[in-house]
Design a protein around this motif. Structure first.
Motif, PDB file in Angstrom:
ATOM      1  N   ASP A  94       0.836  -1.205   0.000  1.00 36.89           N
ATOM      2  CA  ASP A  94       0.000   0.000   0.000  1.00 36.89           C
ATOM      3  C   ASP A  94       0.873   1.259   0.000  1.00 36.89           C
ATOM      4  O   ASP A  94       0.574   2.248  -0.683  1.00 36.89           O
ATOM      5  N   LEU A  95       1.967   1.224   0.764  1.00 40.11           N
ATOM      6  CA  LEU A  95       2.865   2.380   0.827  1.00 40.11           C
ATOM      7  C   LEU A  95       3.613   2.574  -0.490  1.00 40.11           C
ATOM      8  O   LEU A  95       3.848   3.703  -0.926  1.00 40.11           O
ATOM      9  N   ILE A  96       3.980   1.454  -1.136  1.00 40.85           N
ATOM     10  CA  ILE A  96       4.625   1.551  -2.448  1.00 40.85           C
ATOM     11  C   ILE A  96       3.657   2.154  -3.457  1.00 40.85           C
ATOM     12  O   ILE A  96       4.035   2.990  -4.287  1.00 40.85           O
ATOM     13  N   SER A  97       2.382   1.738  -3.394  1.00 35.29           N
ATOM     14  CA  SER A  97       1.358   2.311  -4.279  1.00 35.29           C
ATOM     15  C   SER A  97       1.298   3.817  -4.113  1.00 35.29           C
ATOM     16  O   SER A  97       1.275   4.579  -5.085  1.00 35.29           O
ATOM     17  N   GLU A  98       1.275   4.243  -2.856  1.00 37.53           N
ATOM     18  CA  GLU A  98       1.208   5.683  -2.566  1.00 37.53           C
ATOM     19  C   GLU A  98       2.446   6.387  -3.116  1.00 37.53           C
ATOM     20  O   GLU A  98       2.353   7.458  -3.710  1.00 37.53           O
ATOM     21  N   GLY A  99       3.613   5.773  -2.938  1.00 36.96           N
ATOM     22  CA  GLY A  99       4.840   6.383  -3.419  1.00 36.96           C
ATOM     23  C   GLY A  99       4.901   6.515  -4.926  1.00 36.96           C
ATOM     24  O   GLY A  99       5.493   7.458  -5.459  1.00 36.96           O
ATOM     25  N   LEU A 100       4.264   5.569  -5.642  1.00 44.08           N
ATOM     26  CA  LEU A 100       4.248   5.606  -7.102  1.00 44.08           C
ATOM     27  C   LEU A 100       3.135   6.493  -7.653  1.00 44.08           C
ATOM     28  O   LEU A 100       3.063   6.714  -8.865  1.00 44.08           O
ATOM     29  N   GLY A 101       2.252   6.956  -6.762  1.00 43.67           N
ATOM     30  CA  GLY A 101       1.137   7.781  -7.213  1.00 43.67           C
ATOM     31  C   GLY A 101      -0.041   6.969  -7.708  1.00 43.67           C
ATOM     32  O   GLY A 101      -0.879   7.472  -8.465  1.00 43.67           O
ATOM     33  N   SER A 104      -4.387   3.445  -3.480  1.00 42.56           N
ATOM     34  CA  SER A 104      -3.793   2.741  -2.343  1.00 42.56           C
ATOM     35  C   SER A 104      -3.993   1.234  -2.391  1.00 42.56           C
ATOM     36  O   SER A 104      -3.177   0.479  -1.873  1.00 42.56           O
ATOM     37  N   SER A 184       5.889  -0.887 -12.100  1.00 41.12           N
ATOM     38  CA  SER A 184       6.331   0.497 -11.894  1.00 41.12           C
ATOM     39  C   SER A 184       6.896   1.112 -13.163  1.00 41.12           C
ATOM     40  O   SER A 184       7.368   2.250 -13.144  1.00 41.12           O
ATOM     41  N   LYS A 187      10.479   2.249 -12.782  1.00 41.06           N
ATOM     42  CA  LYS A 187      10.839   3.210 -11.731  1.00 41.06           C
ATOM     43  C   LYS A 187      11.485   2.501 -10.537  1.00 41.06           C
ATOM     44  O   LYS A 187      12.343   3.058  -9.843  1.00 41.06           O
ATOM     45  N   LEU A 188      11.015   1.297 -10.260  1.00 39.36           N
ATOM     46  CA  LEU A 188      11.612   0.463  -9.218  1.00 39.36           C
ATOM     47  C   LEU A 188      12.256  -0.736  -9.896  1.00 39.36           C
ATOM     48  O   LEU A 188      11.620  -1.420 -10.690  1.00 39.36           O
TER      49      LEU A 188
END
Length: 266
Positions: A94-101, A104, A184, A187-188
């Motif tokens: 969920d946090l990775i989702s948020e970081g990628l825009g 969630s 990603s 990106k990752l």
């Protein structure tokens, strides 16, 4: 985490006769098995210095009866451990989702349907220069949560150099896998890593793999290709795993090569 690591070590310290029934190197359908080096031991050119216990944990409660009965508390301790690590894995995604825009709950749609679990044990190696615990590779799944003990051995490739990942007490190493690199849109990056051996001390680690469903369609997230062109085409996860097993390469980037979108040269 401490209880789980203790019981993993207790398992590998058991006499051979108490765990020999778990040895299996040829049947991929066995849900819980123990093997040396890799599951393709008979055909591999190089043997690696590890023993591996692997078992399914999806669905968790229905998998218990397939797990080792020795040590007697293995199922209870590992069941609770996997339940908590599963929750942690979902939170990290969920946090990775948020970081990628992304939204969630992006990874809730087939990207974290399955899980499997391995415990690797690396005994002391008389000559560490002759073999590795594990060769260079990138995990084929989305993310992996790795629990290390206090003995170092994990190395990650950064700028074409191998750097040792020092164990951090009460912490997990989170590895990005091939599918995270695709989702990603580059990106990752999937983490290339390997394991070196130790001449004096044994080392035990536990890996929790977050895996897409077999029929999950993998491609760069739409929200990430509005401005940038997609780097990868659509494919089923089951198709990728067939490629992953067939190529059997130690150049992890080559595994995504068949799925890259080729740029036209004018």
């Amino acid at each position: 985490m401490e209880d789980a690591m203790k019981v993993f070590k207790e398992f590998f310290e058991l006499p051979f006769e108490k765990k020999s029934h778990l040895y299996n190197t040829h049947d991929e359908n066995v849900k819980c098995k123990l093997y040396t080096s890799s599951s393709n031991y008979e055909n591999e050119e190089i043997h690696y210095w590890r023993d591996c216990l692997i078992h399914d944990c999806t669905p968790l409660k229905e998998s218990f009866d397939l797990w080792p009965q020795n040590p007697p508390r293995y199922r209870e301790v590992v069941g609770e451990y996997l339940s908590q690590v599963g929750k942690l894995g979902s939170r990290i995604l969920d946090l990775i989702s948020e970081g990628l825009g992304l939204e969630s709950d992006f990874f809730a749609h087939g990207y974290k349907e399955d899980f499997f679990f391995t415990v690797n044990h690396y005994p002391p190696c008389p000559d560490p220069s002759l073999t590795l615990g594990l060769p260079k590779h990138c995990d084929p799944n989305v993310i992996t949560l790795l629990l290390q003990d206090i003995v170092p051995g994990l190395q990650v490739c950064v700028d074409n150099e191998w750097q040792l990942v020092q164990p951090c007490p009460n912490a997990f190493v989170v590895n990005m896998g091939h599918q995270m690199q695709v989702i990603s849109n580059g990106k990752l990056k999937g983490a290339e890593h390997r394991v070196v051996t130790n001449a004096e001390k044994s080392r035990t680690t536990a890996s929790y793999f977050v895996v897409p469903s077999k029929d999950c369609i993998l491609e760069p997230a739409k929200a990430l290709t509005k401005k940038d062109l997609p780097l990868y085409k659509q494919f089923r996860y089951a198709e990728f795993m067939e490629t992953y097993k067939a190529l059997n390469t130690q150049e992890p980037e080559n595994l995504l090569e068949p799925y890259k979108i080729k740029k036209e040269v004018i």
